[in-house]
Design a protein around this motif. Structure first.
Motif, PDB file in Angstrom:
ATOM      1  N   THR A 290       0.819  -1.211   0.000  1.00 38.98           N
ATOM      2  CA  THR A 290       0.000   0.000   0.000  1.00 38.98           C
ATOM      3  C   THR A 290       0.854   1.263   0.000  1.00 38.98           C
ATOM      4  O   THR A 290       0.318   2.355   0.115  1.00 38.98           O
ATOM      5  CB  THR A 290      -0.908   0.026   1.241  1.00 38.98           C
ATOM      6  OG1 THR A 290      -0.088   0.050   2.427  1.00 38.98           O
ATOM      7  CG2 THR A 290      -1.807  -1.182   1.286  1.00 38.98           C
ATOM      8  N   ARG A 291       2.166   1.142  -0.126  1.00 35.35           N
ATOM      9  CA  ARG A 291       3.038   2.315  -0.083  1.00 35.35           C
ATOM     10  C   ARG A 291       3.024   3.045  -1.411  1.00 35.35           C
ATOM     11  O   ARG A 291       2.845   2.462  -2.480  1.00 35.35           O
ATOM     12  CB  ARG A 291       4.469   1.917   0.229  1.00 35.35           C
ATOM     13  CG  ARG A 291       4.700   1.159   1.523  1.00 35.35           C
ATOM     14  CD  ARG A 291       4.275   1.946   2.743  1.00 35.35           C
ATOM     15  NE  ARG A 291       2.898   1.703   3.103  1.00 35.35           N
ATOM     16  CZ  ARG A 291       2.202   2.495   3.892  1.00 35.35           C
ATOM     17  NH1 ARG A 291       2.738   3.581   4.383  1.00 35.35           N
ATOM     18  NH2 ARG A 291       0.958   2.208   4.184  1.00 35.35           N
ATOM     19  N   SER A 292       3.251   4.352  -1.351  1.00 32.31           N
ATOM     20  CA  SER A 292       3.450   5.152  -2.563  1.00 32.31           C
ATOM     21  C   SER A 292       4.931   5.114  -2.905  1.00 32.31           C
ATOM     22  O   SER A 292       5.785   5.345  -2.044  1.00 32.31           O
ATOM     23  CB  SER A 292       2.992   6.590  -2.335  1.00 32.31           C
ATOM     24  OG  SER A 292       3.692   7.173  -1.263  1.00 32.31           O
ATOM     25  N   TYR A 497      -5.630   2.340  -5.960  1.00 31.54           N
ATOM     26  CA  TYR A 497      -4.385   3.102  -6.073  1.00 31.54           C
ATOM     27  C   TYR A 497      -4.205   3.488  -7.533  1.00 31.54           C
ATOM     28  O   TYR A 497      -4.832   2.923  -8.428  1.00 31.54           O
ATOM     29  CB  TYR A 497      -3.183   2.307  -5.559  1.00 31.54           C
ATOM     30  CG  TYR A 497      -2.810   1.106  -6.388  1.00 31.54           C
ATOM     31  CD1 TYR A 497      -1.863   1.189  -7.412  1.00 31.54           C
ATOM     32  CD2 TYR A 497      -3.376  -0.139  -6.137  1.00 31.54           C
ATOM     33  CE1 TYR A 497      -1.520   0.091  -8.165  1.00 31.54           C
ATOM     34  CE2 TYR A 497      -3.029  -1.244  -6.883  1.00 31.54           C
ATOM     35  CZ  TYR A 497      -2.100  -1.125  -7.893  1.00 31.54           C
ATOM     36  OH  TYR A 497      -1.762  -2.222  -8.639  1.00 31.54           O
ATOM     37  N   ARG A 510      -0.300   5.803  -2.850  1.00 33.63           N
ATOM     38  CA  ARG A 510      -0.647   4.884  -1.774  1.00 33.63           C
ATOM     39  C   ARG A 510      -2.055   4.332  -2.014  1.00 33.63           C
ATOM     40  O   ARG A 510      -2.857   4.932  -2.741  1.00 33.63           O
ATOM     41  CB  ARG A 510      -0.582   5.592  -0.433  1.00 33.63           C
ATOM     42  CG  ARG A 510      -1.624   6.682  -0.239  1.00 33.63           C
ATOM     43  CD  ARG A 510      -1.333   7.510   0.992  1.00 33.63           C
ATOM     44  NE  ARG A 510      -2.412   8.414   1.324  1.00 33.63           N
ATOM     45  CZ  ARG A 510      -2.631   9.563   0.734  1.00 33.63           C
ATOM     46  NH1 ARG A 510      -1.821   9.972  -0.231  1.00 33.63           N
ATOM     47  NH2 ARG A 510      -3.646  10.334   1.105  1.00 33.63           N
TER      48      ARG A 510
END
Length: 882
Positions: A290-292, A497, A510
């Motif tokens: 889920t990280r950008s 996303y 994210r």
């Protein structure tokens, strides 16, 4: 089923409207964040810890827990209430303040609800001012908490940190211990970004407590008043962490169990903060998927292998009479493999000549090896005559068309049958092969479809030209997304996303979990080297965060895609638009929601420098000096796409192969009846102006408007009498047409067009055929029906091609004497015309021909003219076809 933070979520199979190919992993936990209002606040005094009062329990207070659960299960609020303040208006002009009261201002929308639209609202920045970072997106306030480490803690096994505010409750990962340090000094080095509502912070507190993971024993905590938390605005330096004494709660029954200090920093910032990309977000679970992130495509080279000849091969001597051996060379690198044509033999020597180029795609780091195999395919089973392995890193690189020296390479055998004993080289000698190897740095390795390419630079950086501007993209959010997965009885969810790709740089926002109206408000920039390029933005539903990290079968579902051509953007102008997200399913196309984007092409270069790019070749120089074939380039593009997908899949979080292929249009050249119809109507639209001009001339010839016909006679006389005015008059007419169409120029960059794509009236069976696999997975009777339909379509195309060939052959028949009488008549008429043009002034001839063409219908014969009848009677080669 997973339990986390006191919440239990169960994710069954996806709903019916989920895109084909999506899977349903069984677990996820989502922590929903509350919508926040964003404001700017002055700098606060230094942070001071307050008195600590804790409840020694694992979960937050019952009332708070109930509020969080009810908030996570209730239906999303209306857009007017959930997203405040409204998105700022990107200025379309200095006088564009008339529509500030409307949320959305609809322009000309030929596709109805499936066209882009302008987002209206307030936007205070002047376009002429200097470009500031994060000025295209709405600032979002976050409470940042950086937990660094602790010291002197009471005895524990694995401590972790709880962070609790009025509306959020999060836990850190278990601590780690530095080698050689005591166990009472754990490290976390973790940053949390919690959605923050400043007006409610006057009476709010931040509680940070340390707990033992195994025994749930309270180890101490510290409490802060949020009204005293400082505000950090970049480019301020990061806030230095400080040591705070851990205190016990008022109801602590074990005062000796609390000891030690904790090092942390607390501040209020926005998504422009340096700590934001790596922080745990309150609107997304703490998972790597889920990280950008920002990704870079691998550096790709074209590897040219020129097979010249081979000598001293041990060919089987027992060949039948008059049978030449079939010797081929096979080259492999990774998953790519190509073969040469059959070698030709020289009667005066034992050499086998190939003289053929084989092209491969090689990616940095150049760790692969090139494998050359010489095979004898005279018999049914190929026989290996020798092989050689060459490291790609040892191959010479060239930037232009300079000559690269060729080399002889000794071949080695696998087993030793028929091979010469090993020599000084340490291997079995069984012949040698003459090769010319080089890594081509002067080409651009295409990994995208040519019509939507985002970069045309060559591989070698030495050949790059300076950038002409900067492309800025603000990914604001999405609205009205459809549920992509089921979360419970009668409830769906979407974990969306966004991915944007331009040039070698990929960006990923994210993941906003369990939201149909996610707000990302993330801004990214790219350098622009050529304005005639395309920016691609895609929206996906995250399924990988539910699956095991080693599970490669889980794929993310596509929600939609938007393309924006940079050349359609005016310089230094901000466009803020809402684009529909459209996908094509087996049941037809569907609108999956809308995405809101802010785009600006900042072009500080001088206008002559920017316009000079339009006169330069689109592709690098080597593409024109040594061009690649269309089929060869398409095969290399497939290999490049596969290499890029494999490279990005190894990142963390990974970009799945399905995401990369969708963004790169890997299947753009597959057969589709819908695409064929769309291209046909595109051709009809292009030729529409010629058809309109022909109708206009026919109306003049038929005197349907006598006044217009008389004016055309006068204009024709003027142009005939003053022929020098013909060319400038034509260019003046084109200039006036361009000025006239200025009032119809597009106001916003165009998105996907359903009518142009022929997706609004497509047959379901044609869509099912488009989504079919290769080879087909359908029953034989259905495949036979589709094949018969394709044969009928091909028959019509075949007839049209035959008609074009017939007309060209009739033109050739004028002087080819295939019809002696027709040729005699034609050359006699040519001689007569030559004499007339030599004797009669050309102006008189032009006037006579023009007036004859524009004569009144009463002087016309309704039958076709003699010249057309003569041309239609000319012979073609169609009567010779079998």
């Amino acid at each position: 089923m997973v339990v986390e933070e006191g919440r239990v979520f169960e994710v069954p199979a996806p709903m019916e409207n989920v895109h084909d190919g999506c899977h349903s992993p069984p677990v996820v936990v989502i922590e929903e964040s509350h919508p926040q209002h964003h404001h700017h606040y002055p700098q606060n005094p230094p942070l001071q810890p307050q008195a600590v009062h804790y409840h020694h329990s694992e979960h937050p207070p019952p009332q708070q827990q109930h509020d969080e659960d009810s908030h996570s299960h209730q239906h999303p609020p209306p857009p007017e209430e959930q997203f405040l303040p409204s998105i700022r208006k990107m200025q379309m002009g200095r006088g564009g303040s008339s529509g500030c009261g409307e949320r959305v201002r609809v322009l000309r929308r030929p596709n109805g609800d499936y066209s882009p639209r302008v987002i209206s609202g307030k936007f205070g920045a002047d376009q002429s001012e200097r470009v500031h970072p994060y000025d295209l997106v709405e600032p979002m306030q976050y409470l940042f908490v950086r937990i660094v480490k602790a010291r002197g803690l009471a005895h524990n096994e694995s401590p972790y940190v709880k962070i609790k505010t009025t509306s959020h409750y999060v836990k850190s990962k278990p601590a780690s211990h530095r080698p050689g340090e005591p166990t009472d000094s754990p490290d976390w080095h973790q940053v949390f970004a919690i959605a923050h509502n400043r007006p409610d912070s006057a009476s709010s507190t931040l509680e940070i407590s340390v707990w033992d993971l195994h025994s749930d024993r309270f180890l101490g905590g510290v409490c802060f008043d949020l009204s005293d938390v400082p505000v950090r605005d970049p480019p301020d330096s990061p806030l230095a962490p400080q040591w705070y004494r851990l205190e016990g709660g008022a109801a602590d029954q074990h005062p000796g169990g609390v000891s030690g200090d904790i090092q942390l920093a607390v501040w209020i910032g926005t998504q422009a903060d340096d700590a934001f990309p790596e922080a745990w977000h309150s609107d997304a679970p703490y998972l790597a998927h889920t990280r950008s992130k920002v990704y870079q495509s691998p550096k790709l080279w074209y590897l040219r292998v020129t097979v010249i000849e081979a000598q001293d091969l041990h060919i089987a001597p027992n060949l039948p009479p008059l049978t030449a051996p079939e010797i081929r060379v096979k080259a492999q690198i990774g998953f790519q493999s190509f073969k040469t044509r059959r070698a030709s033999m020289n009667n005066h020597s034992a050499s086998l000549h190939f003289n053929e180029d084989l092209l491969f795609v090689a990616g940095e780091p150049l760790e692969d090896s090139l494998i050359i195999l010489v095979e004898d395919r005279t018999n049914r089973d190929p026989q290996l005559l020798g092989h050689i392995v060459i490291p790609v890193s040892a191959i010479e690189q060239r930037l232009d068309e300079r000559h690269v020296a060729s080399k002889w390479f000794p071949l080695e055998c696998r087993g030793g049958d028929g091979c010469v004993p090993p020599g000084r080289g340490g291997g079995s000698y069984c012949g040698r092969i003459h090769l010319r190897l080089c890594l081509e740095g002067g080409y651009h390795v295409l990994d995208e479809a040519a019509h939507v390419c985002s970069d045309f630079r060559p591989t070698a950086k030495q050949l790059w030209k300076p950038a002409i501007g900067i492309l800025e993209l603000g990914i604001l959010g999405a609205r009205g997304l459809l549920p992509m997965k089921a979360q419970g009885p009668g409830k769906g969810s979407t974990d969306a996303y966004c991915v944007a790709k331009y040039g070698k740089k990929w960006v990923r926002t994210r993941t906003i979990t369990d939201s149909f109206d996610p707000r990302w408000n993330e801004q990214y920039t790219w350098q622009v080297y050529d304005p005639c390029t395309v920016l691609t933005i895609g929206v996906f539903d995250n399924w990988r965060m539910f699956a095991d990290t080693s599970d490669d079968k889980t794929t993310d579902c596509r929600i939609g895609k938007v393309r924006i051509r940079v050349s359609t953007l005016e310089s230094n102008r901000v466009y803020t638009n809402s684009y529909p997200l459209l996908v094509l399913l087996r049941t037809g196309f569907k609108k999956m929601g809308e995405i809101e984007l802010a785009v600006r092409f900042a072009c500080p270069a001088l206008l002559p420098d920017t316009c000079a790019v339009y006169g330069q070749p689109l592709l690098p120089r080597m593409h024109y000096l040594r061009p690649l074939g269309v089929s060869q380039q398409e095969a290399l593009r497939g290999a490049a796409t596969k290499m890029v997908a494999g490279w990005l899949a190894r990142s963390e979080p990974p970009l799945g192969h399905e995401v990369v292929r969708y963004m790169l249009d890997a299947d753009s050249h597959t057969w589709s009846m819908r695409k064929s119809k769309a291209n046909w109507f595109r051709i009809v639209a292009v030729l529409a102006w010629a058809v309109g001009l022909a109708k206009w001339l026919d109306d003049i010839r038929r005197w349907r408007n006598p006044v217009t016909t008389v004016l055309v006679h006068v204009l024709y006389l003027v142009l005939v009498w003053f022929p020098d005015l013909i060319v400038p008059t034509g260019f003046l007419y084109v200039f006036l047409i361009g000025v006239w169409y200025y009032r119809f120029k597009p106001k916003i960059p165009a998105g996907m067009d359903i009518r142009l794509s022929h997706a609004d009236a497509v047959d379901p069976d044609e869509l099912d055929e488009e989504f079919d696999t290769i080879p087909s997975s359908k029953p034989s009777d259905l495949v036979r029906a589709r094949y018969d339909r394709l044969r009928m379509l091909a028959a019509r195309v075949q007839t049209v091609l035959g008609d074009f060939a017939t007309q060209g052959e009739r033109v050739q028949a004028l002087v080819s004497w295939r019809d002696p009488r027709a040729t005699k008549l034609f050359i006699f008429v040519c001689l007569l015309i030559t004499v007339v043009l030599y004797v009669v002034p050309p102006k008189m001839v032009a006037v006579a021909l023009g007036f004859y063409y524009l004569r009144h219908p009463m002087f016309r014969d309704p039958m076709p003219p003699s010249s057309l009848n003569f041309f239609r009677r000319l012979p073609s080669l169609s009567d010779r076809l079998m």
